[in-house]
Design a protein around this motif. Structure first.
Motif, PDB file in Angstrom:
ATOM      1  N   ARG A  63      29.934  92.439  71.903  1.00 63.36           N
ATOM      2  CA  ARG A  63      29.802  94.100  71.863  1.00 63.36           C
ATOM      3  C   ARG A  63      28.517  94.630  71.979  1.00 63.36           C
ATOM      4  O   ARG A  63      28.613  96.047  72.407  1.00 63.36           O
ATOM      5  CB  ARG A  63      30.830  94.568  70.668  1.00 63.36           C
ATOM      6  N   VAL A  64      27.527  93.926  71.636  1.00 59.12           N
ATOM      7  CA  VAL A  64      26.292  94.498  71.730  1.00 59.12           C
ATOM      8  C   VAL A  64      25.410  94.292  73.173  1.00 59.12           C
ATOM      9  O   VAL A  64      24.313  94.498  73.306  1.00 59.12           O
ATOM     10  CB  VAL A  64      25.387  94.121  70.644  1.00 59.12           C
ATOM     11  N   GLY A  65      26.338  93.708  73.996  1.00 61.80           N
ATOM     12  CA  GLY A  65      26.036  93.529  75.488  1.00 61.80           C
ATOM     13  C   GLY A  65      25.013  92.219  75.922  1.00 61.80           C
ATOM     14  O   GLY A  65      24.565  92.185  76.814  1.00 61.80           O
ATOM     15  N   ALA A  95      21.035  89.956  68.340  1.00 60.58           N
ATOM     16  CA  ALA A  95      22.466  90.313  68.011  1.00 60.58           C
ATOM     17  C   ALA A  95      22.533  91.151  66.608  1.00 60.58           C
ATOM     18  O   ALA A  95      23.134  92.034  66.515  1.00 60.58           O
ATOM     19  CB  ALA A  95      23.461  89.318  67.933  1.00 60.58           C
ATOM     20  N   LEU A 129      20.905  94.608  66.450  1.00 56.54           N
ATOM     21  CA  LEU A 129      21.702  95.383  67.210  1.00 56.54           C
ATOM     22  C   LEU A 129      23.057  95.820  66.564  1.00 56.54           C
ATOM     23  O   LEU A 129      23.811  96.555  67.023  1.00 56.54           O
ATOM     24  CB  LEU A 129      22.076  94.938  68.676  1.00 56.54           C
ATOM     25  N   ALA A 141      25.454  93.787  65.434  1.00 62.12           N
ATOM     26  CA  ALA A 141      26.511  92.645  65.701  1.00 62.12           C
ATOM     27  C   ALA A 141      27.310  92.366  64.689  1.00 62.12           C
ATOM     28  O   ALA A 141      26.663  92.049  63.460  1.00 62.12           O
ATOM     29  CB  ALA A 141      26.211  91.474  66.603  1.00 62.12           C
ATOM     30  N   SER A 184      25.917  98.275  75.853  1.00 62.57           N
ATOM     31  CA  SER A 184      26.722  97.575  74.644  1.00 62.57           C
ATOM     32  C   SER A 184      27.767  98.619  74.325  1.00 62.57           C
ATOM     33  O   SER A 184      27.667  99.805  74.706  1.00 62.57           O
ATOM     34  CB  SER A 184      25.610  97.575  73.528  1.00 62.57           C
ATOM     35  N   GLU A 185      28.511  98.178  73.437  1.00 63.42           N
ATOM     36  CA  GLU A 185      29.831  99.136  72.775  1.00 63.42           C
ATOM     37  C   GLU A 185      29.125 100.450  72.407  1.00 63.42           C
ATOM     38  O   GLU A 185      29.752 101.347  72.663  1.00 63.42           O
ATOM     39  CB  GLU A 185      30.421  98.280  71.761  1.00 63.42           C
ATOM     40  N   GLU A 197      26.078 101.756  73.117  1.00 63.45           N
ATOM     41  CA  GLU A 197      25.802 102.625  74.141  1.00 63.45           C
ATOM     42  C   GLU A 197      26.751 103.387  75.096  1.00 63.45           C
ATOM     43  O   GLU A 197      26.737 104.501  75.592  1.00 63.45           O
ATOM     44  CB  GLU A 197      24.884 101.950  74.909  1.00 63.45           C
ATOM     45  N   GLN A 210      32.256  94.467  75.355  1.00 66.93           N
ATOM     46  CA  GLN A 210      31.511  95.805  75.185  1.00 66.93           C
ATOM     47  C   GLN A 210      32.810  96.800  75.331  1.00 66.93           C
ATOM     48  O   GLN A 210      32.539  97.939  74.742  1.00 66.93           O
ATOM     49  CB  GLN A 210      30.577  96.077  76.067  1.00 66.93           C
TER      50      GLN A 210
END
Length: 369
Positions: free
Chosen positions: A17-19, A30, A33, A35, A278-279, A281, A310
């Motif tokens: 999800r954080v890309g 991760a 960010l 995660a 990422s989710e 963003e 994401q």
């Protein structure tokens, strides 16, 4: 079946999800960010489904977040046969309070599987992605013990995974024969740069069941007409979330977008609002109305939950329109579309019959299951 070995890779899928498109070598990034672990919850879901059907099963596992916690949560009294804190195999944190802080390694997975084999388990269930599958396969390949994966990683190209965690529980409780299936892995660094390099790592026995996912296939069919058709109907007042893959990338190219081949882009009226996002963003730049454009994974049919974490349930809830696109050739190799978002309500909302755009003017009705 009388006994089962369970091992969980607690950090599997945290990079999705954080890309980051994977967690190998990226765990600290991760975490920074924001995660969050997904593997422990998916392990509990699979084991709970299993416990409803086979409550008397003997379950061997590894300590703490490596399996013991999920096994207990599902209702079993586990037999712990591997603990990093007391093992000479590897020196890692034994019982972190938070799975996100786990310092377990591939060596722990392999050590746990070796312990399961010493107890002659009937099946090994692992929770993770392709990397975890490789770790398990390396230990069991010469032994012949069957294995089954609960999908929790970002990249899942191997054909040794159940479609969903709940499916894994049902399969373990009821299978009566096995067949040989492939374990594949990809180069994560190349993947992050937009190139898929898959390598066959092993061929292992896996239960025979309809709810085992296929290995990923790549479609070579032309998508030019499809891309032109979608681009021609773009609404400048909409925000578009473009998923990964070559088919969606062709649409972005038609729109003049410098696409992220394996990432998620957000675009509105000629402006790229977020690239390889990422989710978080994605959510930051969304503005209604929202269209999500995705293409199913060839051979597997997943439109959400594989390679595009994401586009999370929270992102999907923001969309009033989801457009699924695929060449006719790709659809010919898919029996149904599939979803596995980690949110049962969102999955249920997505299920049913859906029009898939296959060309400039053509569509095909395909069921989402």
């Amino acid at each position: 079946m009388e006994s089962l070995g369970v091992v969980v890779n607690p950090i599997a899928g945290m990079g999705g999800r954080v890309g980051l498109k994977g967690t190998d070598g990226k765990l600290e990034e991760a975490r920074s960010l924001g995660a969050e672990p997904r593997a422990p919850g998916r392990a509990r879901e699979a084991l709970t489904a299993l416990h409803r059907r086979a409550p008397e099963l003997t379950v061997y596992t590894a300590a703490g977040v490596l399996g013991e916690d999920a096994v207990r949560d599902a209702g079993y009294e586990p037999v712990v046969v591997y603990d990093p804190a007391t093992s000479d195999d590897t020196a890692v944190t034994a019982h972190p309070d938070d799975p996100a802080d786990a310092e377990t390694t591939a060596a722990d997975t392999r050590a746990a599987v070796r312990a399961f084999l010493e107890h002659d388990v009937d099946l090994i269930c692992f929770v993770g992605g392709d990397g975890t599958a490789v770790d398990v396969a390396e230990v069991i390949e010469s032994d012949g013990t069957p294995m089954l994966g609960v999908p929790a990683g970002v990249k899942i190209y191997s054909s040794v995974f159940a479609v969903t965690p709940a499916d894994a529980g049902r399969i373990i409780a009821s299978f009566d024969r096995v067949t040989s299936r492939e374990v594949n892995d990809i180069d994560e660094d190349a993947y992050r740069e937009g190139e898929v390099r898959t390598t066959l790592k092993a061929v292992v026995p896996v239960p025979v069941a309809p709810d085992i996912q296929s290995g990923k296939q790549v479609s070579s069919g032309s998508v030019d007409a499809l891309a032109a058709g979608v681009a021609r109907e773009i609404d400048p007042d909409r925000t578009y979330v473009f998923g990964p893959g070559g088919t969606v990338g062709a649409i972005e190219a038609e729109l003049g977008i410098d696409a992220s081949p394996l990432g998620v882009d957000v675009w509105r009226d000629g402006e790229l609002l977020a690239a390889d996002a990422s989710e978080r963003e994605i959510l930051e730049v969304l503005e209604a109305p929202v269209t999500i454009v995705v293409s199913p994974i060839g051979g597997q049919g997943f439109i959400f939950g594989r390679g595009n974490h994401q586009i999370s349930p929270d992102v999907i809830k923001q969309a009033d329109e989801i457009e699924v696109v695929a060449s006719g050739e790709k659809l010919d190799g898919i029996d149904a579309l599939r979803v596995d978002t980690d949110d049962a309500a969102v999955d249920e909302e997505l299920r049913g019959w859906r029009q898939v755009r296959t060309g400039r003017f053509t569509t095909r009705l395909v069921k989402v299951v």
